[in-house]
Design a protein around this motif. Sequence first.
Motif, short mmCIF file in Angstrom:
data_model
loop_
_atom_site.label_atom_id
_atom_site.label_comp_id
_atom_site.label_asym_id
_atom_site.label_seq_id
_atom_site.Cartn_x
_atom_site.Cartn_y
_atom_site.Cartn_z
N VAL A 6 32.67 39.56 -22.81
CA VAL A 6 33.19 39.06 -21.54
C VAL A 6 32.96 40.12 -20.46
CG1 VAL A 6 35.23 38.25 -20.30
CG2 VAL A 6 34.91 37.66 -22.71
N GLU A 7 32.19 39.73 -19.44
CA GLU A 7 31.85 40.65 -18.35
C GLU A 7 32.77 40.50 -17.14
OE1 GLU A 7 29.42 42.76 -18.82
OE2 GLU A 7 28.18 41.89 -20.40
N GLY A 8 33.61 39.47 -17.16
CA GLY A 8 34.51 39.25 -16.02
C GLY A 8 35.30 37.98 -16.22
N ASP A 9 36.30 37.79 -15.38
CA ASP A 9 37.16 36.61 -15.44
C ASP A 9 36.68 35.61 -14.39
OD1 ASP A 9 39.13 34.68 -15.15
OD2 ASP A 9 40.78 36.10 -15.35
N PRO A 10 35.99 34.54 -14.78
CA PRO A 10 35.44 33.61 -13.80
C PRO A 10 36.52 32.88 -12.99
CG PRO A 10 35.26 32.70 -15.99
CD PRO A 10 35.68 34.12 -16.16
N LEU A 11 37.70 32.68 -13.58
CA LEU A 11 38.77 31.99 -12.84
C LEU A 11 39.32 32.89 -11.74
CD1 LEU A 11 40.72 30.16 -15.69
CD2 LEU A 11 38.59 29.55 -14.53
N PHE A 12 39.44 34.18 -12.02
CA PHE A 12 39.89 35.12 -10.99
C PHE A 12 38.85 35.26 -9.90
CE2 PHE A 12 40.46 39.45 -9.29
CZ PHE A 12 41.76 39.35 -8.85
N GLU A 13 37.59 35.35 -10.30
CA GLU A 13 36.51 35.46 -9.32
C GLU A 13 36.45 34.21 -8.45
OE1 GLU A 13 33.00 36.31 -11.59
OE2 GLU A 13 33.91 38.08 -12.51
N MET A 14 36.70 33.05 -9.05
CA MET A 14 36.70 31.80 -8.30
C MET A 14 37.83 31.78 -7.27
SD MET A 14 36.42 27.95 -9.88
CE MET A 14 37.86 28.16 -10.94
N SER A 15 38.97 32.38 -7.62
CA SER A 15 40.11 32.41 -6.70
C SER A 15 39.85 33.31 -5.49
CB SER A 15 41.36 32.89 -7.44
OG SER A 15 41.29 34.28 -7.74
N LEU A 16 38.94 34.27 -5.64
CA LEU A 16 38.61 35.17 -4.54
C LEU A 16 37.71 34.51 -3.50
CD1 LEU A 16 37.99 38.49 -6.49
CD2 LEU A 16 39.94 37.96 -5.03
N SER A 17 36.88 33.56 -3.96
CA SER A 17 35.97 32.86 -3.04
C SER A 17 35.97 31.37 -3.37
CB SER A 17 34.55 33.43 -3.17
OG SER A 17 34.51 34.80 -2.89
N VAL A 76 25.60 50.47 -3.94
CA VAL A 76 24.80 49.41 -4.54
C VAL A 76 25.76 48.32 -5.00
CG1 VAL A 76 23.11 48.81 -6.32
CG2 VAL A 76 23.10 51.10 -5.31
N ALA A 77 25.83 47.25 -4.23
CA ALA A 77 26.80 46.18 -4.51
C ALA A 77 26.42 44.93 -3.74
CB ALA A 77 28.21 46.62 -4.11
N ARG A 78 26.69 43.77 -4.33
CA ARG A 78 26.42 42.51 -3.64
C ARG A 78 27.26 42.42 -2.36
NH1 ARG A 78 28.84 38.86 -6.32
NH2 ARG A 78 29.72 40.17 -7.95
N PHE A 79 26.69 41.82 -1.34
CA PHE A 79 27.41 41.67 -0.08
C PHE A 79 28.35 40.47 -0.18
CE2 PHE A 79 23.44 43.50 2.31
CZ PHE A 79 23.65 44.72 1.69
N GLU A 80 29.38 40.65 -1.00
CA GLU A 80 30.39 39.61 -1.23
C GLU A 80 31.77 40.24 -1.10
OE1 GLU A 80 29.39 36.64 -1.37
OE2 GLU A 80 27.27 36.83 -1.99
N ARG A 81 32.76 39.40 -0.86
CA ARG A 81 34.11 39.89 -0.59
C ARG A 81 34.64 40.77 -1.71
NH1 ARG A 81 39.27 37.32 -1.64
NH2 ARG A 81 40.89 38.33 -0.40
N VAL A 82 34.34 40.42 -2.96
CA VAL A 82 34.87 41.13 -4.11
C VAL A 82 34.46 42.60 -4.13
CG1 VAL A 82 32.94 40.60 -5.64
CG2 VAL A 82 35.22 40.92 -6.59
N LYS A 83 33.36 42.95 -3.45
CA LYS A 83 32.85 44.32 -3.47
C LYS A 83 33.50 45.23 -2.42
CE LYS A 83 30.10 43.68 -6.92
NZ LYS A 83 30.38 44.34 -8.23
N GLY A 84 34.29 44.67 -1.51
CA GLY A 84 35.06 45.50 -0.58
C GLY A 84 34.24 46.34 0.38
N LEU A 85 33.06 45.87 0.74
CA LEU A 85 32.17 46.68 1.59
C LEU A 85 32.67 46.84 3.02
CD1 LEU A 85 28.76 45.36 0.22
CD2 LEU A 85 29.75 47.64 -0.13
N ASP A 86 33.55 45.94 3.46
CA ASP A 86 34.14 46.13 4.78
C ASP A 86 34.96 47.42 4.82
OD1 ASP A 86 35.86 44.77 2.93
OD2 ASP A 86 37.24 44.33 4.57
N THR A 87 35.58 47.78 3.69
CA THR A 87 36.34 49.04 3.61
C THR A 87 35.41 50.23 3.80
OG1 THR A 87 37.97 48.06 2.11
CG2 THR A 87 37.82 50.45 2.14
N LEU A 88 34.24 50.18 3.19
CA LEU A 88 33.27 51.27 3.32
C LEU A 88 32.78 51.38 4.76
CD1 LEU A 88 31.48 53.51 2.31
CD2 LEU A 88 29.87 51.79 1.45
N ILE A 89 32.53 50.26 5.42
CA ILE A 89 32.05 50.30 6.80
C ILE A 89 33.12 50.90 7.72
CG2 ILE A 89 31.34 48.87 8.76
CD1 ILE A 89 29.98 47.02 6.71
#
Length: 290
Positions: free
Chosen positions: A32-43, A117-130
């Motif tokens: 298991v590489e991740g929780d798809p239900l949790f990821e679905m709740s994020l987007s 190095v991360a997908r430009f998606e909400r889960v990666k928190g890149l707005d925090t880095l910017i």
Amino acid sequence: FGISIVHCHGTKEAFFAGLAAKLLRRQVVYTVEGDPLFEMSLSPEKYSLLDRFSLKVFWFLGLRLADVVVGCSRWMAMHLKRYGVKALHVHNAIDYERFSSAASKSREHDTPIVISVARFERVKGLDTLIRAAAEVVKSRPDARFILIGGGSLRDDLEALATRLRIGKHIGFLDYSPEVDKILASSTIAVLPSIYEPFGMAAAEALAAGKPVIASRIGGLREIVIDGVNGFLFTPGDHRELADKIIRLLEDRGLRLRIAETARETAKRFKPENIAKQYTEIYRSLLKAAR
């Protein structure tokens, strides 16, 4: 074909391949590489009603069909308890030789480069880095930031950088097959995720001999040892992230000491080390089936 064990990675694979294997009385391992239900709740906007229903069915039945469930980190294995699943944990493997070899052929630029190095998606928190970058350039106007990944939020992230007046300090790139070479020429790697079951990019950056600053969440806490091979920070806290970036940029001695440790600690993710752990799981299953 005489197959005894089917090893699945992925929600759909665990259901379809897992079902076929059980019908043929074969053993099933599900990593298991991740929780798809949790990821679905994020987007949630990305998923149709059919997607949500089928994903839940595949997820729950896939877990039940497996003889052994393996989380890609200790955190992932513990997380699976909420679904009534007792899981082992084996970390993901990285191409250690590729990233360490690229790093050995490069050197730091005079211009400090912070890479993510991360997908430009909400889960990666890149707005925090910017937002952190906007703080960093106040004291280090020579700093440059490179975000590699591509994704649905690219326009939003570029707009945020423009709004904070740091557009010239940040480059946005789609994923590159030469990410190892780009990473090797950087100064620091950052992974500001708000959810991360493992954190492949962090482990690869360590192999490249780069200090890693990562969110104190999920599997990242098993990769980054705070103060040893990098630093951890509170997810979403851009000021704390900025302070730790500045600390590493200002203290070259600290940066080099951490970089040396980084490559050494990444060796535990070598493919041969991970393969040994899976081999033991396979042997146990075959022994139990006799």
